[in-house]
Design a protein around this motif. Structure first.
Motif, short mmCIF file in Angstrom:
data_model
loop_
_atom_site.label_atom_id
_atom_site.label_comp_id
_atom_site.label_asym_id
_atom_site.label_seq_id
_atom_site.Cartn_x
_atom_site.Cartn_y
_atom_site.Cartn_z
N GLU A 155 40.11 28.29 26.50
CA GLU A 155 39.59 28.90 27.63
C GLU A 155 39.58 28.19 28.03
OE1 GLU A 155 35.40 29.09 27.36
OE2 GLU A 155 34.90 29.58 25.10
N LEU A 156 40.07 26.75 29.05
CA LEU A 156 40.54 26.45 30.07
C LEU A 156 41.81 26.88 30.26
CD1 LEU A 156 38.75 22.99 29.89
CD2 LEU A 156 37.96 24.95 31.11
N THR A 157 42.81 27.05 31.34
CA THR A 157 43.87 27.34 32.09
C THR A 157 44.23 26.42 32.47
OG1 THR A 157 42.70 28.71 33.75
CG2 THR A 157 43.53 30.32 31.95
N TYR A 158 45.90 26.08 32.29
CA TYR A 158 46.37 25.28 33.19
C TYR A 158 47.50 26.51 34.35
CZ TYR A 158 50.45 24.61 29.96
OH TYR A 158 51.83 25.11 29.37
N ASP A 203 42.28 26.20 36.21
CA ASP A 203 41.62 25.37 36.15
C ASP A 203 42.47 24.37 35.83
OD1 ASP A 203 39.21 26.24 35.34
OD2 ASP A 203 40.02 26.91 32.93
N LEU A 204 43.38 23.95 35.56
CA LEU A 204 44.15 22.55 35.83
C LEU A 204 45.74 22.34 35.90
CD1 LEU A 204 42.98 21.94 32.36
CD2 LEU A 204 42.82 19.80 33.59
N MET A 205 46.62 21.52 35.89
CA MET A 205 48.42 21.78 36.69
C MET A 205 48.47 20.03 36.67
SD MET A 205 49.43 22.50 40.21
CE MET A 205 51.18 22.39 39.97
N VAL A 206 49.76 19.89 36.36
CA VAL A 206 50.66 19.20 36.60
C VAL A 206 51.06 18.89 37.80
CG1 VAL A 206 50.20 17.83 34.66
CG2 VAL A 206 52.66 18.66 34.99
N SER A 207 51.97 17.78 38.18
CA SER A 207 52.69 18.01 39.98
C SER A 207 53.15 16.92 39.70
CB SER A 207 51.75 18.72 40.92
OG SER A 207 52.22 18.43 42.28
N VAL A 208 54.04 16.96 40.18
CA VAL A 208 54.61 15.87 41.51
C VAL A 208 54.43 15.19 42.39
CG1 VAL A 208 57.23 14.69 42.27
CG2 VAL A 208 57.39 16.28 40.79
N LEU A 209 53.77 13.59 42.18
CA LEU A 209 53.08 13.02 42.75
C LEU A 209 52.64 13.40 43.79
CD1 LEU A 209 50.18 11.10 42.84
CD2 LEU A 209 52.15 9.27 43.01
#
Length: 326
Positions: A155-158, A203-209
């Motif tokens: 259910e959660l998306t990124y 809902d979410l993701m990752v990124s370079v800081l």
């Protein structure tokens, strides 16, 4: 031997020696502007770092360094351009891991080989990744994310910058480590993925800081974890991947200066030495602090070694997860 003949032979030998010395010592480089080809769009972390390094080198060299942005095809457009360039040092690539370490495992006909078609010149920068949540998701910790994702599988998306992008693969590493199932929404670039997370469409993701710190400080996204072994000074209350037991291939936050294959080794060493000199200058270090990124300095082998390790380890991860580009 007649004197005239000895004189001609001596002059010939001297000329050959001079040509060898010229080839061994690229003293005339650079005599015209140098182009840095960048895989990202203007304003991205890679673009800002390339421009800061280019400005520092132009002051040292006395010639301009032009940044040419060429995004597209998961970095393959820019990378292919440099692979085909003359090996004279005037067309260089500022590259992250995606086109070199990831793409060969994602696409069937990548038009270059990271081991044969490039000269690795100098590492430039390194930066951690950060796991982010949308404020609308109500997730404020890694533990909450895992509990919610396990309670509602799929259910959660990124969001990510695209299939096979580093933001996609690092998130897949988090998914595997957390034993969760999320729905992937790929975007055409990291910027649209970040906007989607900020608005709550994903809902979410990752990124370079460095690309996320402004949004974190402004409360537009919530930092849940940072990659690596230790916490970072900018987010002292955010746990590291190692603290949370997130294990996998090395996170691909480095940028490396690369040229075409067959660049003369003395020229590679000359440019490497100049990069390492300007990396010690306060003006460039201040720029890197402004970008919230870290200088990655070392010999040519350091950048090559980083990408080759990522090629092997991420290749195995991509194969095991069955990830394929569209």
């Amino acid at each position: 031997m007649p004197f005239r003949r000895r004189q001609l032979l001596a002059l010939g030998a001297l000329g050959a020696f001079a040509m060898q010395a010229q080839a061994a010592e690229p003293a005339a480089f650079p005599s015209k502007p140098v182009t840095f080809v960048v895989q990202q769009s203007p304003g991205s972390t890679g673009d800002l770092v390339a421009r800061a390094l280019g400005d520092a080198l132009s002051r040292r060299w006395g010639v301009g360094v032009v940044v040419e942005n060429k995004p597209g095809a998961n970095g393959m457009l820019a990378t292919s351009q440099v692979a085909r360039a003359k090996p004279d040092g005037y067309t260089l690539l500022v590259s992250g891991s995606t086109p070199l370490a990831f793409n060969p495992h994602l696409y069937p006909n990548v038009p270059y080989d990271l081991r044969k078609d490039f000269s690795y010149i100098a590492p430039i920068q390194d930066a951690p990744f950060v796991l982010l949540a949308s404020p609308r998701s109500k997730l404020t910790s890694y533990g909450q994310f895992v509990a919610a994702a396990q309670a509602r599988p799929g259910e959660l998306t990124y969001g990510s910058g695209g299939v096979g992008n580093s933001t996609h693969l690092v998130m897949e590493m988090v998914v595997e480590a957390s034993k969760t199932t999320l729905r992937h929404i790929p975007f055409n670039g990291v910027g649209p993925a970040m906007l989607s997370t900020m608005t709550g469409d994903t809902d979410l993701m990752v990124s370079v800081l460095p690309s996320a710190l402004g949004q974190i400080a402004g409360g537009k996204v919530v930092a849940l974890a940072v990659s690596g072994k230790a916490r970072v000074a900018q987010l002292p209350n955010v746990p590291s991947f190692e603290e949370l037991g997130i294990q996998g291939p090395p996170t691909p936050g480095s940028l490396v200066l690369i040229g075409p294959a067959r660049m003369p080794q003395p020229l590679v060493e000359r440019i490497n030495a100049d990069v390492r000199v300007v990396q010690q200058e306060e003006a460039l270090q201040a720029k890197f602090r402004e970008f919230q990124t870290q200088i990655f300095s070392g010999p040519p082998s350091a950048g090559a070694g980083r990408f080759l390790r990522e090629y092997e380890e991420w290749g195995a991860f991509i194969k095991a997860r069955g990830i394929q580009a569209n």
